[in-house]
Write a protein that holds these residues in place. Structure first.
Motif, PDB file in Angstrom:
ATOM      1  N   ALA A  43      15.372   4.725 -28.244  1.00  0.00           N
ATOM      2  CA  ALA A  43      16.447   5.682 -27.963  1.00  0.00           C
ATOM      3  C   ALA A  43      17.503   5.070 -27.042  1.00  0.00           C
ATOM      4  CB  ALA A  43      15.865   6.952 -27.348  1.00  0.00           C
ATOM      5  N   LEU A  44      17.083   4.307 -26.040  1.00  0.00           N
ATOM      6  CA  LEU A  44      18.049   3.685 -25.132  1.00  0.00           C
ATOM      7  C   LEU A  44      18.879   2.632 -25.847  1.00  0.00           C
ATOM      8  CD1 LEU A  44      15.921   3.309 -21.865  1.00  0.00           C
ATOM      9  CD2 LEU A  44      17.710   4.980 -22.364  1.00  0.00           C
ATOM     10  N   ILE A  45      18.266   1.876 -26.738  1.00  0.00           N
ATOM     11  CA  ILE A  45      19.023   0.868 -27.494  1.00  0.00           C
ATOM     12  C   ILE A  45      20.048   1.535 -28.404  1.00  0.00           C
ATOM     13  CG2 ILE A  45      18.818  -0.926 -29.255  1.00  0.00           C
ATOM     14  CD1 ILE A  45      16.119  -1.657 -28.047  1.00  0.00           C
ATOM     15  N   LEU A  91      13.539  -4.170 -46.172  1.00  0.00           N
ATOM     16  CA  LEU A  91      13.986  -2.873 -45.664  1.00  0.00           C
ATOM     17  C   LEU A  91      15.179  -3.027 -44.724  1.00  0.00           C
ATOM     18  CD1 LEU A  91      10.543  -1.170 -44.917  1.00  0.00           C
ATOM     19  CD2 LEU A  91      12.121  -0.599 -46.763  1.00  0.00           C
ATOM     20  N   ARG A  92      15.145  -4.037 -43.895  1.00  0.00           N
ATOM     21  CA  ARG A  92      16.255  -4.249 -42.974  1.00  0.00           C
ATOM     22  C   ARG A  92      17.528  -4.632 -43.713  1.00  0.00           C
ATOM     23  NH1 ARG A  92      15.992  -8.649 -38.153  1.00  0.00           N
ATOM     24  NH2 ARG A  92      16.054 -10.050 -39.947  1.00  0.00           N
ATOM     25  N   ARG A 142      28.022  -2.778 -40.362  1.00  0.00           N
ATOM     26  CA  ARG A 142      26.906  -3.660 -40.716  1.00  0.00           C
ATOM     27  C   ARG A 142      26.507  -4.543 -39.543  1.00  0.00           C
ATOM     28  NH1 ARG A 142      28.513  -5.911 -46.802  1.00  0.00           N
ATOM     29  NH2 ARG A 142      28.358  -3.890 -47.886  1.00  0.00           N
ATOM     30  N   LEU A 143      27.489  -5.106 -38.864  1.00  0.00           N
ATOM     31  CA  LEU A 143      27.180  -5.951 -37.711  1.00  0.00           C
ATOM     32  C   LEU A 143      26.513  -5.142 -36.597  1.00  0.00           C
ATOM     33  CD1 LEU A 143      30.389  -8.181 -37.525  1.00  0.00           C
ATOM     34  CD2 LEU A 143      28.116  -8.813 -38.375  1.00  0.00           C
ATOM     35  N   ILE A 198      21.549  -3.733 -33.651  1.00  0.00           N
ATOM     36  CA  ILE A 198      20.590  -2.711 -33.223  1.00  0.00           C
ATOM     37  C   ILE A 198      19.179  -3.066 -33.693  1.00  0.00           C
ATOM     38  CG2 ILE A 198      19.895  -0.307 -33.565  1.00  0.00           C
ATOM     39  CD1 ILE A 198      22.846   0.440 -33.624  1.00  0.00           C
ATOM     40  N   LEU A 199      19.035  -3.438 -34.959  1.00  0.00           N
ATOM     41  CA  LEU A 199      17.709  -3.759 -35.491  1.00  0.00           C
ATOM     42  C   LEU A 199      17.117  -4.988 -34.818  1.00  0.00           C
ATOM     43  CD1 LEU A 199      18.283  -3.071 -39.298  1.00  0.00           C
ATOM     44  CD2 LEU A 199      17.150  -1.606 -37.623  1.00  0.00           C
ATOM     45  N   ASN A 200      17.949  -6.006 -34.604  1.00  0.00           N
ATOM     46  CA  ASN A 200      17.449  -7.205 -33.933  1.00  0.00           C
ATOM     47  C   ASN A 200      16.998  -6.906 -32.507  1.00  0.00           C
ATOM     48  OD1 ASN A 200      17.896  -8.806 -36.169  1.00  0.00           O
ATOM     49  ND2 ASN A 200      19.925  -9.467 -35.503  1.00  0.00           N
ATOM     50  N   GLU A 201      17.777  -6.090 -31.801  1.00  0.00           N
ATOM     51  CA  GLU A 201      17.423  -5.781 -30.419  1.00  0.00           C
ATOM     52  C   GLU A 201      16.173  -4.918 -30.348  1.00  0.00           C
ATOM     53  OE1 GLU A 201      19.675  -4.147 -26.371  1.00  0.00           O
ATOM     54  OE2 GLU A 201      20.795  -4.604 -28.215  1.00  0.00           O
TER      55      GLU A 201
END
Length: 370
Positions: free
Chosen positions: A352-354, A195-196, A209-210, A215-218
């Motif tokens: 939301a903050l990220i 999914l990611r 993309r980067l 965002i997903l990693n964080e």
């Protein structure tokens, strides 16, 4: 001298100076901005209405997404140990389910025992509250002296079964919601990597993309750390509460400790509810009112130390959340989805903050901190 058309002649006479540029004109709110604000407001209202009306579907799905993101680091750890991700997802969800069932067993055992003696417990509580008869009588006399009707004379203690049954119905999800949650959780953890990747490759721009990858990693790291640290802190709160209840000779200290650890996952409201439970159990079960106040007062000290020293020291620097934002988010999600919404309020605020930091970064000089 001949003036060119592009030049602007400024009057030298005494009076108000003529503005030389349009930048000095006062800002004007354009109609397009008002229309855009109105459309965004209507969109937000529609989204909230859909989330409220479709709670049986969205609540378990969103809960599965959030919990699955928290558990994804554990699935990745098992995958690095040559355990297939699908098998790891099943093992993780099974372990989480077994832990939840164990905690529910510790909590439900005294509740079932007490529910069988509700009339006796209500009568005992009413007898213990006779200590307040004198203050209530003085209050009634004061009301009579100032000419107001004494409304407390007809007060009757409510039946406990009329309180317990609606509370159980409010807290317990339906079977279909639980089934949807666990099925979505297993599938989400098992397919999170795919999914990611699909979400990242959906953007054609390399920078996009980067940014999506960051965002997903964080989000994954922050939610995983949040779950781990909060679970450890709440376990410590539960153990300390159980020890305090055992010292105060409260009935079933293990169950009360497990309840304290569980309710502490809900910010603000959880400790308040636990204090009320300890106060009620202490007044009913112990012989004197002073003995019944020992455990609640000890829990206030434990909650104070956890909220002001332990939690800020461990996760305060990494997950610094504004207290007002936490309170408003807790109030909104509790109104929208009940107790499960209260549990989701802090993780959703972190997400939301990220998103805000990456999509709308703060540019320019920062104000000095006071």
């Amino acid at each position: 001298m001949r003036a060119f058309p592009s030049e602007r002649i400024v009057s030298n006479t005494v009076g108000a100076p003529v503005p030389e540029s349009r930048d000095e004109q006062p800002p004007v709110i354009r109609r397009a901005e008002v229309v855009a604000f109105a459309l965004v407001s209507l969109l937000v209202i529609c989204v909230v209405a859909v989330l409220y009306l479709a709670k049986p579907f969205f609540l378990p799905v969103v809960m599965a997404f959030v919990v699955g993101t928290m558990l994804s680091p554990a699935a990745s750890f098992l995958e690095r140990r040559r355990i297939p991700r699908a098998v790891g997802a099943i093992l993780i969800v099974t372990a989480v389910t077994a832990t939840i069932a164990f905690v529910i067993g510790l909590i439900s055992a005294p509740l079932m025992d007490w529910s069988a003696h509700l009339p006796e417990l209500a009568a005992r509580l009413k007898d213990k509250l006779h200590v307040f008869d004198r203050p209530l009588a003085l209050w009634q006399e004061l009301q009579t002296m100032i000419g107001e009707p004494a409304a407390l004379g007809s007060f009757q203690f409510p039946k406990l079964d009329s309180i317990v049954q609606p509370a159980v119905e409010f807290l317990s999800p339906t079977f279909t919601e639980g089934l949807l949650f666990f099925a979505t959780l297993v599938l989400f953890v098992a397919s999170w990597r795919d999914l990611r990747r699909a979400l990242i490759m959906n953007f054609g721009d390399r920078d996009a993309r980067l940014r999506t990858l960051r965002i997903l990693n964080e989000i994954e790291v922050h939610l995983g750390n949040y779950l781990l640290t909060v679970t450890m802190i709440n376990t410590g709160v539960g153990i300390a509460t159980g020890i305090a209840c055992a010292i105060a000779h409260m009935p079933n200290p293990a169950g009360l400790g497990a309840l304290a650890a569980t309710l502490n996952f809900i910010p603000i409201l959880g400790p308040v509810a636990m204090f009320a439970v300890l106060l009620g159990v202490g007044i009913i079960a112990l012989p004197t009112l002073s003995a019944g106040l020992v455990a609640p007062m000890a829990f206030i000290g434990i909650a104070f130390l956890e909220g002001h020293f332990v939690t800020p020291t461990i996760i305060g620097r990494r997950l610094a959340l504004n207290a007002l934002a936490v309170f408003l988010g807790l109030a909104f999600w509790t109104w929208l989805w009940g107790p499960m919404g209260a549990f989701l309020s802090s993780p959703l605020l972190i997400v939301a903050l990220i998103l805000k930091e990456h999509l709308w970064p703060v540019e320019g000089p920062q104000l000095p901190q006071a």
